[in-house]
Design a protein around this motif. Structure first.
Motif, PDB file in Angstrom:
ATOM      1  N   PRO A 192      41.129  45.395  44.851  1.00  0.00           N
ATOM      2  CA  PRO A 192      41.270  45.458  46.309  1.00  0.00           C
ATOM      3  C   PRO A 192      42.480  44.657  46.784  1.00  0.00           C
ATOM      4  CG  PRO A 192      39.008  44.961  45.686  1.00  0.00           C
ATOM      5  CD  PRO A 192      39.826  44.847  44.450  1.00  0.00           C
TER       6      PRO A 192
ATOM      7  N   GLN B 162      42.438  48.480  52.014  1.00  0.00           N
ATOM      8  CA  GLN B 162      42.276  47.413  51.028  1.00  0.00           C
ATOM      9  C   GLN B 162      41.631  47.944  49.742  1.00  0.00           C
ATOM     10  OE1 GLN B 162      40.679  44.261  54.143  1.00  0.00           O
ATOM     11  NE2 GLN B 162      41.156  43.257  52.212  1.00  0.00           N
ATOM     12  N   ARG B 163      40.653  48.818  49.904  1.00  0.00           N
ATOM     13  CA  ARG B 163      39.969  49.362  48.724  1.00  0.00           C
ATOM     14  C   ARG B 163      40.890  50.262  47.903  1.00  0.00           C
ATOM     15  NH1 ARG B 163      35.271  49.446  52.436  1.00  0.00           N
ATOM     16  NH2 ARG B 163      33.873  47.781  51.697  1.00  0.00           N
TER      17      ARG B 163
ATOM     18  N   LEU C 279      35.560  41.948  50.833  1.00  0.00           N
ATOM     19  CA  LEU C 279      37.008  42.075  50.647  1.00  0.00           C
ATOM     20  C   LEU C 279      37.737  40.795  51.068  1.00  0.00           C
ATOM     21  CD1 LEU C 279      37.611  45.735  51.915  1.00  0.00           C
ATOM     22  CD2 LEU C 279      37.440  44.905  49.551  1.00  0.00           C
TER      23      LEU C 279
END
Length: 258
Positions: free
Chosen positions: A11, A97-98, A131
């Motif tokens: 991530p 982000q992923r 995250l």
């Protein structure tokens, strides 16, 4: 920029950055380092602005400007609409982000002082608690205004109050009476009536105002002694002098100005 999603994708991070009040040189070095490592840079702007003020604070700096995405920020007083707006943005950022993208979000002044970033950080905490995210501070408008005007924000054991300008002048009058220094933000259209109150209290010479710090149309007034609601400075920004402004007020105490 696209990234293939796999189970092994690490991530990316999210960073909220306070970019200072307007002068490019006031951006912290740590924030500039983060900007240079970001894959996506969100630059918020108001619906009544042609461009992002936060982005203007980065002019002439070396960072990947091609990665900037300007977005509108929402601050209309409707908590439900604001919540929905930042929840949707948080989901979008979490998705990036992923994918392994590093995301930066700019905000004028300090990152967590009367900033829309606070709404976004809360939304990210709810939407993607797993995250990585962090917030880097910036220089506040009132700290810059105090430095430019030579206005001490607090001496000894003085009490300092920082607040958005109240709608009711009686509240502001009480705040001034109960504090040594009042930092007035979000003055906007209330500036003329605030000036009238300060004139009535005999405080204009002990006040300072900074408007659009480091931006086009900047106005710096170390004293408001000659300023009245009916004698605002001439020029294209005269009618909007209260917007993007900070007003520093020092109340009179016995012997303080002797």
């Amino acid at each position: 920029m696209t990234t293939q999603i796999t189970s092994q994708t690490t991530p990316g991070w999210f960073a909220g950055l306070g970019v200072g009040p307007g002068q490019p040189g006031l951006l912290p070095v740590a924030s500039l380092d983060v900007l240079r490592g970001a894959d996506v840079i969100y630059a918020p702007r108001s619906r009544v602005s042609q461009a992002s003020v936060a982005l203007a604070a980065l002019r002439d700096l070396d960072f990947p400007a091609g990665r900037v995405q300007e977005i509108e920020f929402l601050m209309d007083g409707d908590d439900a609409r604001i919540g929905g707006h930042y929840a949707a943005l948080a989901e979008q950022i979490a998705g990036q982000q992923r994918q392994g993208l590093n995301v930066a979000y700019l905000t004028i002044g300090d990152a967590m002082t009367y900033s829309t970033l606070g709404y976004l950080v809360s939304a990210l905490r709810r939407a993607a608690p797993d995250l990585p995210r962090r917030v880097l501070p910036g220089v506040t408008s009132y700290a810059a205004a105090a430095a430019l005007t030579g206005f001490p924000l607090g001496e000894g054991r003085e009490r300092v109050l920082i607040l958005p300008c109240p709608d009711e002048l009686a509240e502001l009058r009480a705040d001034i009476a109960s504090h040594d220094v009042v930092v007035l933000m979000k003055v906007g259209r209330r500036l003329p009536v605030v000036l009238d109150l300060l004139s009535e209290l005999g405080l204009l010479e002990h006040c300072a105002l900074a408007h659009r710090l480091g931006l086009d149309g900047e106005v710096i007034l170390p004293s408001l002694e000659s300023l009245r609601s009916d004698t605002l400075p001439d020029g294209p920004d005269a009618a909007r002098l209260g917007y993007l402004s900070v007003l520093l007020i020092r109340g009179v105490r016995p012997g303080r100005f002797a």
